[in-house]
Design an enzyme around this catalytic site. Sequence first.
Site, PDB file in Angstrom:
ATOM      1  N   HIS A  86      -0.576 -10.848  17.934  1.00 41.68           N
ATOM      2  CA  HIS A  86       0.189 -11.588  16.929  1.00 41.68           C
ATOM      3  C   HIS A  86      -0.580 -11.657  15.613  1.00 41.68           C
ATOM      4  CE1 HIS A  86       3.154 -14.393  15.292  1.00 41.68           C
ATOM      5  NE2 HIS A  86       2.109 -14.962  14.708  1.00 41.68           N
ATOM      6  N   ASN A 105       7.975  -5.737   5.150  1.00 41.95           N
ATOM      7  CA  ASN A 105       8.332  -6.838   4.268  1.00 41.95           C
ATOM      8  C   ASN A 105       7.317  -7.941   4.487  1.00 41.95           C
ATOM      9  OD1 ASN A 105      10.671  -5.477   3.395  1.00 41.95           O
ATOM     10  ND2 ASN A 105      11.823  -6.218   5.161  1.00 41.95           N
ATOM     11  N   HIS A 144       5.420  -6.293  11.293  1.00 39.94           N
ATOM     12  CA  HIS A 144       6.197  -5.174  11.815  1.00 39.94           C
ATOM     13  C   HIS A 144       6.457  -4.164  10.709  1.00 39.94           C
ATOM     14  CE1 HIS A 144       8.978  -8.339  10.464  1.00 39.94           C
ATOM     15  NE2 HIS A 144       9.796  -7.373  10.088  1.00 39.94           N
ATOM     16  N   HIS A 197       9.095  -1.200   9.618  1.00 42.79           N
ATOM     17  CA  HIS A 197      10.399  -0.577   9.833  1.00 42.79           C
ATOM     18  C   HIS A 197      10.231   0.934   9.663  1.00 42.79           C
ATOM     19  CE1 HIS A 197      12.867  -4.367   9.196  1.00 42.79           C
ATOM     20  NE2 HIS A 197      11.743  -4.719   8.608  1.00 42.79           N
TER      21      HIS A 197
END
Length: 113
Positions: free
Chosen positions: A45, A86, A99, A101
């Site tokens: 995380h 983002n 993350h 994309h």
Amino acid sequence: MDCIFCKIANKEIPSAIVYEDEDVIAFNDLNPEAPVHILVIPKKHIASLNDASEEDQQLLGKIMLTIQKIASEQGIAEDGYRVVTNCGEQGGQTVMHLHFHLLGGREMLWPAG
Ligand code: 5GP
Ligand code: ZN
């Protein structure tokens, strides 16, 4: 921790997984914006790119090379694709687990909105 992507990484929430190793997992975005729309995340995380540190350097590099591999497997490497992260509110980040994309299978517009 109440994090949706940690839950996906731990298989507590189902997802369409396209790649997995000990550090990285990749799965189809629930609301795809392109014919190929895959989210590539560290299993660890990290809330956003702002929260990555020196100790994550190798992991971040591994994620990039994993994206390259997935793009090739998905058949979009030659035509081209886009990789986006983002970060924060103005960056449009809605899930606070780092993350990337991977978008492909159609022509991308630039500049992004
Ligand atoms: P962000 O806006 O934070 O850059 O991207 C979050 C992405 O996660 C969005 O594209 C959204 O569709 C996707 N997403 C949110 N919840 C889920 C989920 O439960 N499963 C999957 N596969 N994707 C999700
Ligand atoms: Zn998380």
